[in-house]
Motif scaffolding. Structure first.
Motif, short mmCIF file in Angstrom:
data_model
loop_
_atom_site.label_atom_id
_atom_site.label_comp_id
_atom_site.label_asym_id
_atom_site.label_seq_id
_atom_site.Cartn_x
_atom_site.Cartn_y
_atom_site.Cartn_z
N ALA A 186 -1.30 -10.28 -15.12
CA ALA A 186 -2.23 -11.39 -14.88
C ALA A 186 -2.69 -11.38 -13.43
CB ALA A 186 -1.56 -12.72 -15.21
N HIS A 187 -3.79 -12.08 -13.16
CA HIS A 187 -4.29 -12.19 -11.78
C HIS A 187 -3.22 -12.73 -10.85
CE1 HIS A 187 -8.70 -11.35 -12.03
NE2 HIS A 187 -8.45 -11.52 -13.32
N ARG A 188 -2.52 -13.78 -11.25
CA ARG A 188 -1.51 -14.39 -10.37
C ARG A 188 -0.40 -13.39 -10.03
NH1 ARG A 188 2.80 -15.04 -13.52
NH2 ARG A 188 2.49 -15.33 -15.77
N GLN A 189 -0.10 -12.47 -10.96
CA GLN A 189 0.95 -11.49 -10.71
C GLN A 189 0.48 -10.42 -9.74
OE1 GLN A 189 1.55 -10.60 -14.99
NE2 GLN A 189 3.67 -11.23 -14.67
N SER A 190 -0.71 -9.89 -9.95
CA SER A 190 -1.23 -8.86 -9.05
C SER A 190 -1.40 -9.40 -7.64
CB SER A 190 -2.55 -8.31 -9.59
OG SER A 190 -2.35 -7.64 -10.82
N ILE A 191 -1.91 -10.63 -7.53
CA ILE A 191 -2.07 -11.25 -6.22
C ILE A 191 -0.71 -11.59 -5.61
CG2 ILE A 191 -2.91 -13.30 -5.01
CD1 ILE A 191 -5.10 -11.30 -5.78
N GLY A 192 0.18 -12.13 -6.42
CA GLY A 192 1.49 -12.58 -5.91
C GLY A 192 2.33 -11.45 -5.36
N VAL A 193 2.36 -10.32 -6.06
CA VAL A 193 3.19 -9.21 -5.59
C VAL A 193 2.59 -8.61 -4.32
CG1 VAL A 193 2.15 -7.30 -6.89
CG2 VAL A 193 4.61 -7.30 -6.43
N ALA A 194 1.27 -8.57 -4.22
CA ALA A 194 0.63 -8.07 -3.01
C ALA A 194 0.93 -8.98 -1.83
CB ALA A 194 -0.89 -7.96 -3.21
N ARG A 195 0.91 -10.29 -2.06
CA ARG A 195 1.20 -11.24 -0.98
C ARG A 195 2.65 -11.12 -0.51
NH1 ARG A 195 -1.00 -15.64 -3.02
NH2 ARG A 195 -2.81 -15.67 -1.64
N ALA A 196 3.59 -10.96 -1.46
CA ALA A 196 4.99 -10.84 -1.09
C ALA A 196 5.22 -9.57 -0.26
CB ALA A 196 5.87 -10.81 -2.34
N TRP A 197 4.61 -8.46 -0.67
CA TRP A 197 4.78 -7.20 0.06
C TRP A 197 4.18 -7.30 1.45
CZ3 TRP A 197 2.07 -3.37 2.51
CH2 TRP A 197 2.70 -2.13 2.65
N ALA A 198 3.00 -7.90 1.54
CA ALA A 198 2.32 -8.02 2.83
C ALA A 198 3.13 -8.87 3.81
CB ALA A 198 0.93 -8.61 2.64
N GLU A 199 3.73 -9.94 3.30
CA GLU A 199 4.52 -10.81 4.17
C GLU A 199 5.79 -10.13 4.64
OE1 GLU A 199 5.02 -14.36 1.87
OE2 GLU A 199 3.00 -15.11 2.30
N LEU A 200 6.47 -9.41 3.75
CA LEU A 200 7.69 -8.71 4.15
C LEU A 200 7.39 -7.58 5.12
CD1 LEU A 200 9.71 -8.54 0.80
CD2 LEU A 200 10.15 -9.98 2.79
N GLY A 201 6.26 -6.92 4.93
CA GLY A 201 5.88 -5.83 5.82
C GLY A 201 5.23 -6.32 7.11
N GLY A 202 4.82 -7.58 7.13
CA GLY A 202 4.18 -8.11 8.32
C GLY A 202 2.78 -7.55 8.55
N ILE A 225 -5.52 -2.24 -1.86
CA ILE A 225 -6.75 -3.05 -1.92
C ILE A 225 -6.46 -4.54 -1.82
CG2 ILE A 225 -8.70 -3.70 -3.39
CD1 ILE A 225 -8.56 -0.84 -4.56
N LEU A 226 -5.53 -5.04 -2.62
CA LEU A 226 -5.27 -6.49 -2.63
C LEU A 226 -4.59 -6.96 -1.35
CD1 LEU A 226 -4.27 -7.11 -6.37
CD2 LEU A 226 -6.53 -7.11 -5.28
N VAL A 227 -3.71 -6.14 -0.80
CA VAL A 227 -3.09 -6.49 0.49
C VAL A 227 -4.16 -6.60 1.57
CG1 VAL A 227 -1.64 -5.56 2.36
CG2 VAL A 227 -0.75 -5.65 0.03
N GLY A 228 -5.15 -5.71 1.53
CA GLY A 228 -6.24 -5.79 2.50
C GLY A 228 -6.99 -7.11 2.40
N LEU A 229 -7.31 -7.52 1.19
CA LEU A 229 -8.03 -8.79 1.00
C LEU A 229 -7.22 -9.98 1.51
CD1 LEU A 229 -9.53 -8.37 -2.61
CD2 LEU A 229 -10.67 -7.99 -0.40
N LEU A 230 -5.92 -9.93 1.33
CA LEU A 230 -5.07 -11.06 1.71
C LEU A 230 -4.84 -11.14 3.22
CD1 LEU A 230 -2.44 -10.74 -1.15
CD2 LEU A 230 -3.98 -12.69 -0.81
N THR A 231 -4.85 -10.00 3.90
CA THR A 231 -4.48 -9.97 5.30
C THR A 231 -5.64 -9.74 6.27
OG1 THR A 231 -4.05 -7.58 5.25
CG2 THR A 231 -2.20 -9.05 4.68
N GLY A 232 -6.72 -9.16 5.77
CA GLY A 232 -7.82 -8.82 6.65
C GLY A 232 -7.66 -7.48 7.33
#
Length: 511
Positions: A186-202, A225-232
């Motif tokens: 689902a969208h929430r899953q693809s976005i959620g896992v990208a956000r978690a990875w981005a936060e842990l990786g800083g 791709i999704l990590v890029g959208l979330l972090t800039g």
């Protein structure tokens, strides 16, 4: 454009619009001489989505994207989501036969293809393999701009109507039977896992992220791709891994983030030209997908010229059905990073089923990012995910007192070659069609560069074709019918395969 809160950013279209509002003219992608800002990215996606809609894509419709990493790949994928469709990425090295089978199974409306990639004829091969009865149009990625149409309010309302629980993507993974299975997220899953990875990786806005991991893989797509959208962060897509070009980009573009399979870093460290390059900008490297030697982590962290001088090196464990399950953290010692896959990320939990005396047993995982299920396969879904929501991974592992995961074996025969999963049953089924071959078993064997490669144990048929069958014949046949990473690199002829009383091949004996 109105501001969108993080709480509301649960779909890919919403995250894309928020990224354009938040990061504006900051570069989203750089490829060759082309730089695309976040504002321009949204504009191109909207125009392409309008073109997809004009070509028959409706909410819930599937779009297959078949090609290497590129800005156009990103636009096609995000446009699919913006129009309410479901993305189906397929391996850029698949044959036309392999892709046609997935197009037919998903009833895809559109197929977007990098025709001519690696000197091949993808569109012709695809049409020769299937009538593609569900497909309205096959679009060449090189001419994606011709698809663009003027977006309107109806299109934006479509994007806004996408729900967090709607299926965002179907990523295919093979099972032990060799039949590919489509893991739906689902969208929430693809976005959620990208956000978690981005936060842990800083990962942050000023990062320059070289994406070697292919976009068709969950890591390149969701953790790229999704990590890029979330972090800039600014992403630099690489179509195929080229060592000299990788080092040039790191040096010239001051790349800061470089995730990849262990083979990427081993190749960098082994290249004699590395000493003439300034790779000091690298600050974050995330690896996994294979056994990682402690010395590799140490050398990645060590200052030049002995090492790469990467500030933060972590390992992780994931799978198509869950993307990221565990991840090491900044500050973890090198031996822990190399010998374990870290601890469960927020939203996920792990446990060992019926641990033995040494604490090992099948790894089970549960949480927000476990797939919705397999496409059109409730039996396989029920077999993989039990009534309590635990996903049975098929991997044997051990958890230490801190929850760090160490993978010790595989219940399945799958092996990992250059970061890609290879399922021997699929390779065996293909090779069994070779004239002169009576029986075959494929196992993964260690390889210094690729981690593991396939070795085929072949029984010749009692026929003229069998008598003349050579190792080169076997490898050539595999290259014609399978993606390159699935092709066995070694062939050994034997009089018979070792089997148990029930007829099952004893692959441990072959290994």
């Amino acid at each position: 454009m109105i501001a969108i809160s993080v709480v509301d950013e649960q779909t890919i279209p919403t995250v894309l619009r928020a990224a354009a509002a938040r990061f504006g003219d900051h570069p989203a992608y750089v490829e060759g001489g082309t730089s695309l800002s976040y504002t321009d990215l949204l504009d191109r996606v909207r125009r392409t989505a309008a073109g997809f809609r004009d070509r028959g894509l409706e909410p819930g419709g599937r779009v297959v994207v078949w090609g290497p990493n590129s800005i156009d790949w990103v636009v096609a994928a995000l446009a699919t989501s913006y129009a309410g469709g479901v993305l189906v990425p397929v391996n850029s090295r698949y044959t036309g036969t392999e892709v046609a089978a997935l197009v037919d199974r998903t009833h895809a409306v559109l197929v977007v293809v990098a025709d001519g990639f690696l000197g091949r004829t993808q569109v012709a091969d695809l049409r020769a393999a299937s009538p593609l009865s569900s497909v309205r149009e096959v679009v060449d990625l090189a001419h994606l701009h011709t698809v663009e149409a003027d977006p309107d309010d109806t299109l934006d309302r479509l994007a806004e109507s996408v729900a967090a629980d709607d299926v965002a993507d179907i990523l295919f993974t093979s099972g032990t039977t060799g039949q590919p299975k489509g893991a739906m997220s689902a969208h929430r899953q693809s976005i959620g896992v990208a956000r978690a990875w981005a936060e842990l990786g800083g990962v942050r806005r000023d990062d320059r992220y070289l994406v070697v991991n292919p976009f068709f893989h969950s890591f390149g797509y969701k953790i790229g791709i999704l990590v890029g959208l979330l972090t800039g962060a600014t992403l630099y897509p690489m179509a195929t891994f080229d060592l000299d070009e990788t080092m040039r980009l790191i040096e010239d573009e001051r790349i800061t983030v470089l995730p990849g399979a262990p083979t990427i870093y081993q190749s960098l460290l082994a290249d004699p030209g590395r000493e003439q390059r300034d790779l000091s900008s690298l600050r974050l490297a995330v690896t996994g997908a294979a056994v990682v030697p402690v010395v590799l982590i140490e050398r990645m962290r060590a200052a030049a010229p002995e090492g790469l001088g990467v500030d933060q090196v972590v390992t992780a464990f994931g799978m198509t059905e869950a993307v990221v399950v565990t991840m090491a953290r900044e500050g973890d010692p090198a031996d822990l990073v190399a010998s374990t896959c870290g601890r469960a990320i927020p939203g996920m939990e792990t446990r060992i089923l019926e641990p033995g005396e040494d604490g090992s047993g099948e790894l089970l995982v549960r949480g927000e990012f476990v797939m919705l299920g397999y496409l059109d396969d409730p039996e396989a879904t029920a077999e993989a995910i039990d009534e309590d929501g635990w996903l049975h991974t098929g991997d044997v592992g051990v958890l230490d007192v801190a929850g760090n995961l160490r993978i010790t074996d595989r219940l399945k025969d799958m092996y990992i070659s250059g970061g890609f999963n290879v399922y021997p049953a699929e390779v065996e089924q293909s090779l069994m069609r070779l004239d002169g071959l009576a029986d075959v078993a494929v196992v993964g064997v260690p390889d210094e560069r690729m981690g593991e490669v396939g070795k085929a144990f072949v029984v010749r048929a009692d026929s003229p074709a069998g008598e003349s069958l050579t190792a080169d014949d076997v490898i050539a046949f595999a290259r014609e019918h399978l993606a390159n990473f699935k092709v066995p690199r070694q062939v050994e002829f034997t009089g018979a395969l070792p089997r148990n009383l029930s007829g099952k091949v004893l692959k441990k004996d072959l290994r």
